[in-house]
Design a protein around this motif. Sequence first.
Motif: not given
Length: 74
Positions: A31, A34-35
């Motif tokens: 997470y 990717k973010n």
Amino acid sequence: MVIETIEDGWDCVPELKDVTWELGMLNDYIYEIKNCVRNSDLESMVSDMNEIMDNVKYHLNKIDTTKEYKTINN
């Protein structure tokens, strides 16, 4: 070697559950990556990810891939 089982899923290979549990430990890091969120320090992240991957390899290497599983009705 064919193993007859009443299981229609992969419950007959418990090491696979161990693998998926270990891989699940990567979710927070995935997470973050990717973010573009930086909650973890790089050294801990890399160290944890290496340990998780070592554990995944350990569990995968315990699986006897010469076995074939066939579901039977009881």
